[in-house]
Design an enzyme around this catalytic site. Structure first.
Site, short mmCIF file in Angstrom:
data_model
loop_
_atom_site.label_atom_id
_atom_site.label_comp_id
_atom_site.label_asym_id
_atom_site.label_seq_id
_atom_site.Cartn_x
_atom_site.Cartn_y
_atom_site.Cartn_z
N ASP A 146 -9.81 -6.22 4.64
CA ASP A 146 -10.11 -6.96 3.40
C ASP A 146 -10.97 -8.17 3.68
OD1 ASP A 146 -8.93 -5.53 1.21
OD2 ASP A 146 -6.97 -6.03 2.02
N HIS B 122 0.82 -1.22 0.00
CA HIS B 122 0.00 0.00 0.00
C HIS B 122 0.85 1.27 0.00
CE1 HIS B 122 -3.58 -2.38 0.49
NE2 HIS B 122 -3.10 -2.95 1.57
N GLU C 59 -7.34 -13.00 3.99
CA GLU C 59 -8.15 -11.78 3.90
C GLU C 59 -9.22 -11.86 2.82
OE1 GLU C 59 -5.43 -8.55 3.46
OE2 GLU C 59 -4.22 -9.55 1.94
#
Length: 256
Positions: free
Chosen positions: A177, A46, A151
């Site tokens: 997630d 990210h 996730e």
């Protein structure tokens, strides 16, 4: 340096580290270590960090505590190779949804005969030292950590098989997630999500692996430990800084 952390968590003790997302400074890993972190996870999923940045972060951390990298994807061999070759002693892979995907990650992360990791010696991951290559590969295979993030609903349904893959050290819940995939985004009090937490923890216990998580509060961490989670990365650098700054500024304004 990685192995004692994993052995500690696998034996049932709590191992605590932290995540770094924002502050790519030479001191961040050492700051975390001096604060008591037992490992540091650098995020490459990210963030916009390149391998030069990640290599520098790992290099300034690994002499103090293990430095691991969350790679951008579980489906690209080069992400595993580069993370390890710049010196990380472990990788975290997002969205691992099957035992086959987990086994592929282990294969990419381990040298022969345990896997098919490409051979390059005397570079960053060896601290630029030469030596017996067979001994180097054996030591790296023993020390390299593989963390699979659970996730998605698919990953949750396969968590028992994922955790049982030889070479997988940690099954780690990616909570946002996972709730998105379950159709209950951000509902961390939902009974289905809480049952998912317990399922992952049980899979870890049953297979001798470790359940991991990134808690953002003491209360959340305490709950997770009670559920059987033993590897926790407490919060991330940018949020810790922002919250500590906000609390201090508010306290000063209130006092004056």
């Amino acid at each position: 340096m990685t192995l004692p952390v994993i052995e500690k968590a696998r034996s049932g003790e709590l191992a605590l580290g932290t995540f770094v997302f924002e502050f790519a400074t030479n001191g961040i890993g050492r700051l975390a270590a001096h604060a008591g972190a037992e490992f540091v996870l650098y995020d490459a999923e990210h963030t916009g960090w390149g391998w030069e940045t990640l290599g520098r972060l790992v290099a300034t951390t690994r002499a103090h505590v293990p430095a691991w990298i969350r790679i951008p994807s579980a489906f690209d061999r080069t992400f595993v190779s580069r993370a390890l070759d710049v010196g990380a002693s472990g990788i975290m892979a997002p969205m691992v949804a099957s035992a086959e995907a987990a086994a592929r990650l282990v294969d990419w992360a381990k040298y022969p005969p345990d896997g098919s990791r490409g051979a390059a010696f005397g570079i960053a991951h060896d601290d630029y030292r030469s030596g017996d290559t067979v001994a180097t590969m054996r030591a790296a295979n023993s020390d390299t950590v593989v963390i699979c993030q659970i996730e998605t609903v698919e990953g949750l349904e396969a968590v028992e098989e994922i955790a049982a893959v030889p070479g997988v050290d940690v099954v780690w819940v990616g909570h946002f997630d996972l709730t998105n995939s379950m159709g209950i985004p951000g509902r961390f009090d939902h009974p289905d999500y809480l049952a998912a937490l317990d399922r992952v923890a049980k899979a870890a216990v049953d297979t001798g692996t470790i359940a991991g998580f990134m808690p953002t509060s003491v209360e959340q961490a305490t709950d997770l430990v009670g559920r059987g989670y033993r590897l926790l990365a407490y919060h991330g650098d940018l949020w810790l800084y922002q919250q500590a700054l906000a609390a201090g500024l508010a306290a000063i304004r209130s006092a004056t």
